[in-house]
Enzyme design. Structure first.
Site, PDB file in Angstrom:
ATOM      1  N   CYS A 171      -2.481   5.114  -3.714  1.00 20.55           N
ATOM      2  CA  CYS A 171      -2.817   4.169  -4.793  1.00 20.55           C
ATOM      3  C   CYS A 171      -2.625   2.726  -4.313  1.00 20.55           C
ATOM      4  O   CYS A 171      -2.133   1.865  -5.065  1.00 20.55           O
ATOM      5  CB  CYS A 171      -2.000   4.411  -6.051  1.00 20.55           C
ATOM      6  SG  CYS A 171      -2.169   6.060  -6.709  1.00 20.55           S
TER       7      CYS A 171
ATOM      8  N   HIS B  33       0.670  -1.694  -5.359  1.00 22.11           N
ATOM      9  CA  HIS B  33       0.160  -0.434  -5.908  1.00 22.11           C
ATOM     10  C   HIS B  33      -0.929  -0.795  -6.934  1.00 22.11           C
ATOM     11  O   HIS B  33      -0.871  -1.849  -7.565  1.00 22.11           O
ATOM     12  CB  HIS B  33       1.335   0.276  -6.596  1.00 22.11           C
ATOM     13  CG  HIS B  33       1.045   1.626  -7.129  1.00 22.11           C
ATOM     14  ND1 HIS B  33       0.410   1.833  -8.335  1.00 22.11           N
ATOM     15  CD2 HIS B  33       1.316   2.861  -6.637  1.00 22.11           C
ATOM     16  CE1 HIS B  33       0.313   3.141  -8.557  1.00 22.11           C
ATOM     17  NE2 HIS B  33       0.853   3.788  -7.539  1.00 22.11           N
TER      18      HIS B  33
ATOM     19  N   LYS C 186      11.052   8.288 -10.978  1.00 19.72           N
ATOM     20  CA  LYS C 186      11.307   8.053  -9.549  1.00 19.72           C
ATOM     21  C   LYS C 186      12.802   7.876  -9.283  1.00 19.72           C
ATOM     22  O   LYS C 186      13.212   7.594  -8.158  1.00 19.72           O
ATOM     23  CB  LYS C 186      10.551   6.816  -9.064  1.00 19.72           C
ATOM     24  CG  LYS C 186       9.032   7.000  -9.058  1.00 19.72           C
ATOM     25  CD  LYS C 186       8.365   5.798  -8.439  1.00 19.72           C
ATOM     26  CE  LYS C 186       6.891   5.702  -8.761  1.00 19.72           C
ATOM     27  NZ  LYS C 186       6.074   6.698  -8.106  1.00 19.72           N
TER      28      LYS C 186
HETATM   29  N1  C6P Z   1       3.748   5.378  -6.866  1.00 17.28           N
HETATM   30  C1  C6P Z   1       3.642   6.985  -5.086  1.00 17.28           C
HETATM   31  O1  C6P Z   1       3.555   8.122  -4.631  1.00 17.28           O
HETATM   32  P1  C6P Z   1       3.984   5.353 -12.365  1.00 17.28           P
HETATM   33  O2  C6P Z   1       2.926   6.264 -11.896  1.00 17.28           O
HETATM   34  O3  C6P Z   1       3.536   4.497 -13.519  1.00 17.28           O
HETATM   35  O4  C6P Z   1       5.287   6.026 -12.615  1.00 17.28           O
HETATM   36  O5  C6P Z   1       4.298   4.363 -11.154  1.00 17.28           O
HETATM   37  C2  C6P Z   1       3.296   3.532 -10.687  1.00 17.28           C
HETATM   38  C3  C6P Z   1       3.758   2.782  -9.482  1.00 17.28           C
HETATM   39  C4  C6P Z   1       3.854   1.413  -9.549  1.00 17.28           C
HETATM   40  N2  C6P Z   1       4.290   0.702  -8.518  1.00 17.28           N
HETATM   41  C5  C6P Z   1       4.671   1.279  -7.360  1.00 17.28           C
HETATM   42  C6  C6P Z   1       5.180   0.410  -6.249  1.00 17.28           C
HETATM   43  C7  C6P Z   1       4.573   2.663  -7.221  1.00 17.28           C
HETATM   44  O6  C6P Z   1       4.954   3.230  -6.073  1.00 17.28           O
HETATM   45  C8  C6P Z   1       4.097   3.431  -8.294  1.00 17.28           C
HETATM   46  C9  C6P Z   1       3.927   4.919  -8.168  1.00 17.28           C
HETATM   47  C10 C6P Z   1       3.684   6.797  -6.571  1.00 17.28           C
HETATM   48  O7  C6P Z   1       3.711   6.000  -4.352  1.00 17.28           O
HETATM   49  C11 C6P Z   1       2.577   7.505  -7.275  1.00 17.28           C
HETATM   50  S1  C6P Z   1       0.999   6.832  -6.896  1.00 17.28           S
END
Ligand code: C6P
Length: 411
Positions: free
Chosen positions: A366, A121, A224
């Site tokens: 992302c 990501h 999450k």
């Molecule tokens: N992925 C998805 O729809 P945050 O935004 O900081 O809570 O998480 C970031 C993040 C980091 N690593 C992984 C593997 C992720 O999947 C995510 C967040 C979401 O896949 C939003 S882009």
């Protein structure tokens, strides 16, 4: 408890969208919150709100107790050796940036390498690009086998005597495949590198034991895994955290401040500058209680049943292309299915499914380097959690059968 019974705890999932019962399949982006988590936030503001760590009065002591007991609960949840190794952040992104800036900038130099995978990501990729650029280091990628798993020979090749950091996702947010972190950690440690694990997509779905994984740093987001938005976690080995400079500076992270110099607080306060998200910590505590009451054995079994039901049904549709769903990788899969409808942009697929009350994610997720590797601009993604049902999968399949008809690509 049958699968259906979970829905009693999630009122949001009992409403209709476009006149149809909602089917929420975007749990990889964020999960819904059970009433116990919502109650924990209301309870905090209703009876305990004050600035933690600062007041000697009862309310502040209560807020401090709530915040610190959440930290202890997180430590137990991921089997961290001590609560002091748990830093609260606002999300996985901030946790990973903290490591990149406080550890990476200090420990990576010109000619060194940082190794990541092409399935990261952006939160576990862009910070490392910035560290590599700032320090004149190389950013090297481990690529994938055609089935989406990490290429072992590439891991062996890329992690070298020059490597200072290996940053890898535990579970890909696009392919939903689990990586063997212990194996990667063994290799990284053999050359003296540290391992940074992005646990954003694993922690909600599989048991995490940071000591068994041998992770040096492990990051995840509360939202999450049933908790509110705005609370995240970084686990770090205490000897590494102790040696690192602070990331953010300000109130509550100091020991003593002179006009021209400052000494810093002990762990974990050194990395928690400013007023913290106590309501988020309370919610995360309640979320962990909820998850542990179900148990990961059950959560994994539910997700596996959904995947085992959905993948053959999707494979049978001639207009569906699946990614990371080959029989050889099913054992490594969590509840994420990524696909495309031939000839239809994922955004159109998502909009048509929304008309049927079904929420999926569409786009690059992302993870643009991974999209490029898959030779796709974008994909659709259905991501399950324990409150999803076989009915939800049937609704998804039925709606997908309509997509090409709605766009008049099929009679
Ligand atoms: N992925 C998805 O729809 P945050 O935004 O900081 O809570 O998480 C970031 C993040 C980091 N690593 C992984 C593997 C992720 O999947 C995510 C967040 C979401 O896949 C939003 S882009």
């Amino acid at each position: 408890m049958s699968d259906k019974n979970f829905l009693r705890d999630f009122p949001i999932l009992n409403q209709k969208m476009n006149g149809k019962p909602i089917v929420y399949l975007d749990n990889g982006a964020t999960t819904q919150k059970p009433e116990s988590v919502v109650r924990s936030i209301c309870g905090y503001y209703g009876g305990c709100n004050a600035n933690p760590h600062r007041g000697a009065y009862q309310l502040s002591v209560r807020a401090t107790d709530i915040y610190e007991s959440a930290r202890a609960r997180v430590a137990q949840f991921i089997n961290a050796p001590a609560p002091a190794s748990i830093i609260f952040t606002k999300n996985a992104t901030e946790s990973l940036n903290l490591v990149a800036y406080a550890y990476g900038l200090t420990n990576v130099g010109a000619g060194d390498s940082i190794v990541i995978t092409v399935s990261e990501h952006h939160s576990n990729l862009v910070p490392w690009q910035r560290v590599a650029q700032a320090r004149g280091a190389a950013l090297e990628y481990v690529y994938l086998n055609p089935d989406g798993t990490l290429n072992d020979a590439d891991i062996e090749r890329k992690i070298s005597a020059r490597t200072k950091i290996v940053a890898v996702t535990h579970v890909s947010n696009v392919l939903g495949l689990k990586n063997d972190i212990k194996k990667i950690a063994d290799k990284a440690h053999s050359v003296g590198a540290v391992v940074v694990v992005d646990g954003a997509q694993s922690t909600p779905h599989i048991p995490v034991d940071v000591q068994a994984l041998d992770a040096d740093f492990f990051a995840f987001s509360g939202h999450k895994m049933l908790a509110p938005m705005g609370i995240g976690v970084l686990f770090g080995r205490e000897n590494l955290l102790d040696a690192m400079p602070p990331f953010l500076a300000g109130g509550d992270m100091i020991e003593y401040v002179e006009e021209q110099s400052t000494t810093f607080a002990e762990l974990p306060q050194k990395f928690e500058a400013g007023t913290q998200n106590v309501e988020g910590a309370a919610g995360l505590h309640a979320a962990i209680d909820y998850i542990q009451a179900i148990g990961f054995e059950r959560i994994e079994a539910i997700e596996r049943r959904l995947i085992d039901y959905a993948i053959p049904k999707l494979s049978a549709l001639p207009f569906i292309e699946l990614y990371g769903c080959a029989p050889s990788v099913i054992e490594k899969k969590t509840g994420i299915i990524t696909f495309n409808v031939k000839g239809v942009h994922p955004h159109d697929v998502s909009t048509i499914l929304d008309l049927e009350g079904i929420a999926i994610r569409a786009g690059h997720h992302c993870a643009q380097p991974l999209m490029k590797f898959l030779k796709q601009n974008a994909t659709c993604r259905a991501s399950f959690y324990f409150y999803n049902t076989i009915d939800d999968v049937d609704r998804l399949i039925d709606a997908l059968k309509k997509v090409r008809k709605v766009l008049r690509l099929e009679p």
